[in-house]
Design an enzyme around this catalytic site. Structure first.
Site, PDB file in Angstrom:
ATOM      1  N   GLU A  41       0.869  -1.228   0.044  1.00 34.61           N
ATOM      2  CA  GLU A  41       0.034  -0.172   0.023  1.00 34.61           C
ATOM      3  C   GLU A  41       1.117   1.319   0.107  1.00 34.61           C
ATOM      4  O   GLU A  41       1.684   1.467   1.021  1.00 34.61           O
ATOM      5  CB  GLU A  41      -0.859  -0.096   1.186  1.00 34.61           C
ATOM      6  N   ARG A  45       1.148  10.306   1.072  1.00 35.37           N
ATOM      7  CA  ARG A  45       1.605  11.210   2.056  1.00 35.37           C
ATOM      8  C   ARG A  45       2.684  12.015   1.536  1.00 35.37           C
ATOM      9  O   ARG A  45       3.404  12.422   2.338  1.00 35.37           O
ATOM     10  CB  ARG A  45       1.883  10.317   3.379  1.00 35.37           C
ATOM     11  N   LYS A 129     -11.152  -1.017   6.682  1.00 33.52           N
ATOM     12  CA  LYS A 129      -9.858  -0.810   7.445  1.00 33.52           C
ATOM     13  C   LYS A 129     -10.254  -0.381   8.771  1.00 33.52           C
ATOM     14  O   LYS A 129     -10.856   0.784   8.909  1.00 33.52           O
ATOM     15  CB  LYS A 129      -8.913   0.117   6.725  1.00 33.52           C
TER      16      LYS A 129
END
Ligand code: 3PG
Length: 215
Positions: A41, A45, A129
Site C-alpha cells: 500500500e 502522504r 480498514k
C-alpha cells in the site's frame, strides 16, 4: 473471494509505505517481494506517491498495489491511472466510495465505529480498514463487531507490530493486518532495503496460518 481479497488473505500482511523519493519505490517493492510479500500500500502522504505506484507497476506488473491515504476523487483517479489496483482511505467518505464504484474499483475505507461499518455495508462493501486499530480498541473491538457484522472483514492497521499481529490474525473476521513497521519511512529513506526484506520474511514466517475467513 476476488483476486485482491484473496491475496490480502493469503499474504495476511499489508505493508503500508510512505515513499518520499520515487527512486526508492522499486527497491522497496523488490525487497518486499524477496521477503515473500507481493502486495503493497503506497500512501498518498508524499508527492512521490503516484510516481512510485507507476514505477512499481511497470517493474512488477504482478504485484498488487493499493494506494493509501486517498482522501479525494482526484487522488483516486491519479492512483488508478498510474497503476493502483485498489484504494484505501483513512476515513469513510460515501462520495469517495461511490466514485470508486463508478470507476469499477475497490475502495477500502477506514472505520472506527459501528455506524461507519453499517454505512460501509449499505454502500455495498464487505472489507473495511479498522484505523487506527491499536489505539481504538484493538482486538476486543473487532471481536465485539463480529457478531453484529458477520459479513464484514477487517483490516486492522495503526500501531500493529510483529509482536502483536498474530493476536489480530487469529480472529476469523480479520482479513489481514496492515502496518508500516515492515518498511517504515526511516528504513526507506536510509535505503535499508535488506532490513525491509528481512522484516517482510520475518512477518511471513511468523504469521498465523490458522486464520480462516471467507470473503
Ligand atoms: C496507515 O496509514 O495505515 C497507518 O499509518 C499505518 O499505521 P502504522 O504506521 O502505525 O503501522
Amino acid at each position: 473471494m476476488n483476486k485482491i481479497s484473496e491475496i490480502l488473505y493469503n499474504t495476511s500482511i499489508l505493508p503500508v509505505v510512505t515513499i518520499d523519493d520515487e527512486l526508492n519505490a522499486v527497491p522497496v517493492a523488490e525487497s518486499l517481494i524477496e521477503g515473500g510479500i507481493n502486495i503493497i500500500e503506497i500512501a498518498f502522504r508524499s508527492d512521490a506517491a503516484a510516481g512510485s505506484i507507476k514505477r512499481v507497476k511497470s517493474n512488477f506488473p504482478n504485484m498488487i498495489i493499493g494506494a493509501g491515504t486517498v482522501k479525494t476523487p482526484g487522488q483516486m483517479e491519479l492512483a488508478l491511472k498510474n497503476g493502483a489496483d485498489f484504494v484505501v482511505s483513512p476515513h469513510l467518505d460515501s462520495n469517495l466510495i461511490k466514485h470508486a464504484k463508478k470507476l469499477n474499483s475497490l475502495c477500502i475505507p477506514g472505520i472506527q465505529t459501528a455506524t461507519e461499518i453499517e454505512m460501509a455495508e449499505e454502500l455495498g462493501l464487505k472489507i473495511v480498514k479498522f484505523f487506527p486499530a491499536a489505539y481504538a480498541g484493538g482486538t476486543n473491538m473487532i471481536k465485539a463487531w463480529g457478531s453484529v457484522f458477520p459479513n464484514v472483514k477487517f483490516i486492522p492497521t495503526g500501531g500493529i507490530t510483529l509482536d502483536t499481529m498474530n493476536k489480530y490474525l487469529q480472529l476469523d473476521n480479520v482479513l489481514c493486518v496492515g502496518g508500516s513497521w515492515i518498511a517504515s519511512e526511516a528504513l526507506i529513506n536510509n535505503k535499508s532495503f535488506i532490513d525491509i526484506k528481512e522484516n517482510a520474511s520475518e512477518a511471513i514466517n511468523k504469521k498465523n496460518n490458522l486464520h480462516t475467513v471467507n470473503v
